[in-house]
Design a protein around this motif. Structure first.
Motif, PDB file in Angstrom:
ATOM      1  N   THR A  19       0.851  -1.185   0.000  1.00 55.30           N
ATOM      2  CA  THR A  19       0.000   0.000   0.000  1.00 55.30           C
ATOM      3  C   THR A  19       0.884   1.231   0.000  1.00 55.30           C
ATOM      4  O   THR A  19       2.002   1.207   0.515  1.00 55.30           O
ATOM      5  N   ARG A  20       0.365   2.288  -0.576  1.00 56.55           N
ATOM      6  CA  ARG A  20       1.124   3.540  -0.654  1.00 56.55           C
ATOM      7  C   ARG A  20       0.630   4.500   0.407  1.00 56.55           C
ATOM      8  O   ARG A  20      -0.573   4.634   0.629  1.00 56.55           O
ATOM      9  N   SER A  21       1.539   5.162   1.083  1.00 57.44           N
ATOM     10  CA  SER A  21       1.177   6.088   2.140  1.00 57.44           C
ATOM     11  C   SER A  21       0.436   7.279   1.570  1.00 57.44           C
ATOM     12  O   SER A  21       0.831   7.844   0.549  1.00 57.44           O
ATOM     13  N   GLU A  22      -0.623   7.670   2.244  1.00 56.78           N
ATOM     14  CA  GLU A  22      -1.345   8.869   1.841  1.00 56.78           C
ATOM     15  C   GLU A  22      -0.531  10.121   2.118  1.00 56.78           C
ATOM     16  O   GLU A  22      -0.827  11.193   1.599  1.00 56.78           O
ATOM     17  N   ALA A  23       0.510   9.980   2.944  1.00 55.67           N
ATOM     18  CA  ALA A  23       1.360  11.129   3.276  1.00 55.67           C
ATOM     19  C   ALA A  23       2.415  11.397   2.216  1.00 55.67           C
ATOM     20  O   ALA A  23       3.249  12.272   2.377  1.00 55.67           O
ATOM     21  N   GLY A  24       2.410  10.611   1.127  1.00 57.45           N
ATOM     22  CA  GLY A  24       3.385  10.822   0.055  1.00 57.45           C
ATOM     23  C   GLY A  24       4.748  10.302   0.445  1.00 57.45           C
ATOM     24  O   GLY A  24       4.927   9.130   0.697  1.00 57.45           O
ATOM     25  N   GLU A  25       5.737  11.200   0.525  1.00 62.46           N
ATOM     26  CA  GLU A  25       7.092  10.779   0.834  1.00 62.46           C
ATOM     27  C   GLU A  25       7.227  10.296   2.267  1.00 62.46           C
ATOM     28  O   GLU A  25       8.142   9.556   2.594  1.00 62.46           O
ATOM     29  N   GLY A  26       6.325  10.715   3.151  1.00 64.03           N
ATOM     30  CA  GLY A  26       6.254  10.123   4.473  1.00 64.03           C
ATOM     31  C   GLY A  26       7.193  10.748   5.484  1.00 64.03           C
ATOM     32  O   GLY A  26       6.756  11.232   6.506  1.00 64.03           O
ATOM     33  N   ASP A  27       8.476  10.732   5.232  1.00 60.45           N
ATOM     34  CA  ASP A  27       9.416  11.222   6.243  1.00 60.45           C
ATOM     35  C   ASP A  27      10.018  12.569   5.871  1.00 60.45           C
ATOM     36  O   ASP A  27      10.974  13.013   6.496  1.00 60.45           O
ATOM     37  N   GLY A  28       9.491  13.201   4.864  1.00 58.42           N
ATOM     38  CA  GLY A  28       9.990  14.527   4.517  1.00 58.42           C
ATOM     39  C   GLY A  28      11.180  14.511   3.590  1.00 58.42           C
ATOM     40  O   GLY A  28      11.622  15.556   3.145  1.00 58.42           O
ATOM     41  N   GLU A  29      11.739  13.333   3.287  1.00 56.64           N
ATOM     42  CA  GLU A  29      12.880  13.284   2.371  1.00 56.64           C
ATOM     43  C   GLU A  29      12.386  13.385   0.943  1.00 56.64           C
ATOM     44  O   GLU A  29      11.528  12.617   0.526  1.00 56.64           O
ATOM     45  N   GLY A  51      12.438  12.754  -2.943  1.00 56.09           N
ATOM     46  CA  GLY A  51      12.980  11.707  -3.798  1.00 56.09           C
ATOM     47  C   GLY A  51      12.623  10.305  -3.381  1.00 56.09           C
ATOM     48  O   GLY A  51      13.078   9.355  -4.017  1.00 56.09           O
ATOM     49  N   ARG A  52      11.794  10.140  -2.335  1.00 56.56           N
ATOM     50  CA  ARG A  52      11.392   8.806  -1.928  1.00 56.56           C
ATOM     51  C   ARG A  52       9.889   8.796  -1.647  1.00 56.56           C
ATOM     52  O   ARG A  52       9.347   9.766  -1.115  1.00 56.56           O
ATOM     53  N   VAL A  53       9.245   7.718  -2.007  1.00 58.44           N
ATOM     54  CA  VAL A  53       7.841   7.549  -1.669  1.00 58.44           C
ATOM     55  C   VAL A  53       7.736   6.448  -0.623  1.00 58.44           C
ATOM     56  O   VAL A  53       8.426   5.430  -0.696  1.00 58.44           O
ATOM     57  N   LEU A  54       6.914   6.673   0.372  1.00 58.27           N
ATOM     58  CA  LEU A  54       6.732   5.722   1.461  1.00 58.27           C
ATOM     59  C   LEU A  54       5.639   4.728   1.101  1.00 58.27           C
ATOM     60  O   LEU A  54       4.547   5.112   0.654  1.00 58.27           O
ATOM     61  N   MET A  55       5.931   3.439   1.307  1.00 55.77           N
ATOM     62  CA  MET A  55       4.961   2.382   1.082  1.00 55.77           C
ATOM     63  C   MET A  55       5.015   1.403   2.259  1.00 55.77           C
ATOM     64  O   MET A  55       5.900   1.493   3.115  1.00 55.77           O
ATOM     65  N   PHE A  56       4.047   0.487   2.293  1.00 55.65           N
ATOM     66  CA  PHE A  56       3.981  -0.524   3.345  1.00 55.65           C
ATOM     67  C   PHE A  56       3.804  -1.897   2.710  1.00 55.65           C
ATOM     68  O   PHE A  56       3.035  -2.053   1.760  1.00 55.65           O
ATOM     69  N   ASP A 113       2.718  -6.849   5.788  1.00 52.48           N
ATOM     70  CA  ASP A 113       2.771  -6.894   7.253  1.00 52.48           C
ATOM     71  C   ASP A 113       2.785  -5.504   7.880  1.00 52.48           C
ATOM     72  O   ASP A 113       2.939  -5.367   9.093  1.00 52.48           O
ATOM     73  N   GLY A 114       2.646  -4.459   7.055  1.00 51.10           N
ATOM     74  CA  GLY A 114       2.638  -3.102   7.577  1.00 51.10           C
ATOM     75  C   GLY A 114       4.008  -2.494   7.786  1.00 51.10           C
ATOM     76  O   GLY A 114       4.119  -1.421   8.387  1.00 51.10           O
ATOM     77  N   ASN A 115       5.059  -3.144   7.298  1.00 52.24           N
ATOM     78  CA  ASN A 115       6.422  -2.614   7.446  1.00 52.24           C
ATOM     79  C   ASN A 115       6.664  -1.511   6.418  1.00 52.24           C
ATOM     80  O   ASN A 115       6.373  -1.684   5.219  1.00 52.24           O
ATOM     81  N   GLU A 116       7.224  -0.407   6.876  1.00 50.36           N
ATOM     82  CA  GLU A 116       7.535   0.695   5.967  1.00 50.36           C
ATOM     83  C   GLU A 116       8.661   0.283   5.007  1.00 50.36           C
ATOM     84  O   GLU A 116       9.602  -0.387   5.407  1.00 50.36           O
ATOM     85  N   PHE A 117       8.547   0.725   3.782  1.00 52.50           N
ATOM     86  CA  PHE A 117       9.688   0.698   2.854  1.00 52.50           C
ATOM     87  C   PHE A 117       9.551   1.879   1.917  1.00 52.50           C
ATOM     88  O   PHE A 117       8.513   2.527   1.850  1.00 52.50           O
ATOM     89  N   PHE A 118      10.655   2.200   1.247  1.00 51.58           N
ATOM     90  CA  PHE A 118      10.697   3.405   0.406  1.00 51.58           C
ATOM     91  C   PHE A 118      11.111   3.015  -1.009  1.00 51.58           C
ATOM     92  O   PHE A 118      11.916   2.116  -1.208  1.00 51.58           O
ATOM     93  N   VAL A 119      10.546   3.747  -1.964  1.00 54.77           N
ATOM     94  CA  VAL A 119      10.924   3.579  -3.366  1.00 54.77           C
ATOM     95  C   VAL A 119      11.454   4.916  -3.851  1.00 54.77           C
ATOM     96  O   VAL A 119      10.762   5.944  -3.757  1.00 54.77           O
ATOM     97  N   GLN A 120      12.678   4.921  -4.339  1.00 52.40           N
ATOM     98  CA  GLN A 120      13.268   6.162  -4.850  1.00 52.40           C
ATOM     99  C   GLN A 120      12.525   6.630  -6.078  1.00 52.40           C
ATOM    100  O   GLN A 120      12.188   5.843  -6.966  1.00 52.40           O
ATOM    101  N   ARG A 121      12.285   7.939  -6.120  1.00 52.88           N
ATOM    102  CA  ARG A 121      11.764   8.539  -7.350  1.00 52.88           C
ATOM    103  C   ARG A 121      12.910   8.720  -8.344  1.00 52.88           C
ATOM    104  O   ARG A 121      14.053   8.835  -7.945  1.00 52.88           O
ATOM    105  N   PRO A 122      12.591   8.739  -9.646  1.00 55.60           N
ATOM    106  CA  PRO A 122      13.658   8.972 -10.627  1.00 55.60           C
ATOM    107  C   PRO A 122      14.325  10.316 -10.410  1.00 55.60           C
ATOM    108  O   PRO A 122      13.681  11.268  -9.988  1.00 55.60           O
TER     109      PRO A 122
END
Length: 242
Positions: free
Chosen positions: A213-223, A225-230, A233-242
């Motif tokens: 699932t993709r976070s509704e908060a977008g990048e999530g942690d304020g960084e 170039g990264r999008v926050l996803m889960f 199991d609900g574990n956070e992970f990030f996908v770098q934007r191009p």
């Protein structure tokens, strides 16, 4: 082309200090400047994932959902690794291990657990110094990450799973039920990167179709170039934007 495991990220109260600890234990080179905003260490051969240390002030609540298992070539090698970790600020901890168990359980200066495995462990024989990232997780999440990274399953039994890159190296394992409830953001998370020319939106859509699932908060942690996803199991992970 699909996502690649770019980094395993630690949230740290003092990122540069924690980078120094793990650099000393693993013998990996520190990358980046001396500031405490973020730091990284790079594997000596330039392959596989890096380890990133990002700022985070959240208090630790219980055991982490993931920890490193470091391998040993001999009893002397295991003792040297333990001594090196203690010299750099690690400490022994008790997580319920039995006296007859051969691995040594330690914590880094931020309290993150890790194990120094005894020599002769057959499951980790074809890995490297970081033999495994051992995770608390379901069979479903093991299947998800196998498909997400296109890493084959190297263990799938009694709801325990493990995957490994086709190029070898560190295994990622999930211990199956019971899985402890998640309390707050994980201290360890994955960061994925895409090969050049990959359709970023299509790859995010593929991960969602696999169960993320993709976070509704977008990048999530304020960084930037990264999008926050889960993951499932609900574990956070990030996908770098191009």
């Amino acid at each position: 082309m699909t996502s690649q495991l770019f980094a395993i990220c630690f949230r740290a109260t003092r990122p540069s200090d924690l980078a120094g600890f793990w650099s000393g234990v693993l013998g990996w080179e520190v990358a980046g400047g001396p500031d405490e905003d973020a730091a990284a260490i790079l594997p000596p051969d330039g392959s596989g994932f890096r380890i990133r240390f990002l700022p985070g002030q959240e208090p630790k609540a219980g055991q982490n959902r993931a920890h490193f298992d470091l391998t040993s070539a001999s009893p002397e090698d295991q003792r040297r690794t333990v001594a090196r970790a203690l010299e750099h600020g690690g400490r022994h901890i008790d997580v319920g291990q039995l006296p007859e168990e051969g691995h040594v359980v330690l914590a880094d200066p931020d309290g993150n657990e890790f194990c120094v495995i005894e020599p002769g462990n057959k499951f980790l024989a074809d890995t490297g110094f970081i033999g495994a990232l051992a995770c608390d997780g379901t069979q479903e999440v093991g299947y998800f990450w196998s498909e997400a990274l296109r890493w084959p399953l190297v263990w799938d039994q009694d709801e325990e799973t493990a995957i490994q890159s086709p190029d070898g190296g560190t295994k990622i394992t999930w211990g199956g039920p019971p899985v402890a409830p998640k309390t707050g953001a994980n201290r360890l998370s994955f960061e994925l990167a895409l090969p050049s020319g990959t359709d970023w939106q299509a790859e995010v859509g593929r991960l969602v179709s696999l169960g993320a699932t993709r976070s509704e908060a977008g990048e999530g942690d304020g960084e930037r170039g990264r999008v926050l996803m889960f993951d499932p199991d609900g574990n956070e992970f990030f996908v770098q934007r191009p």
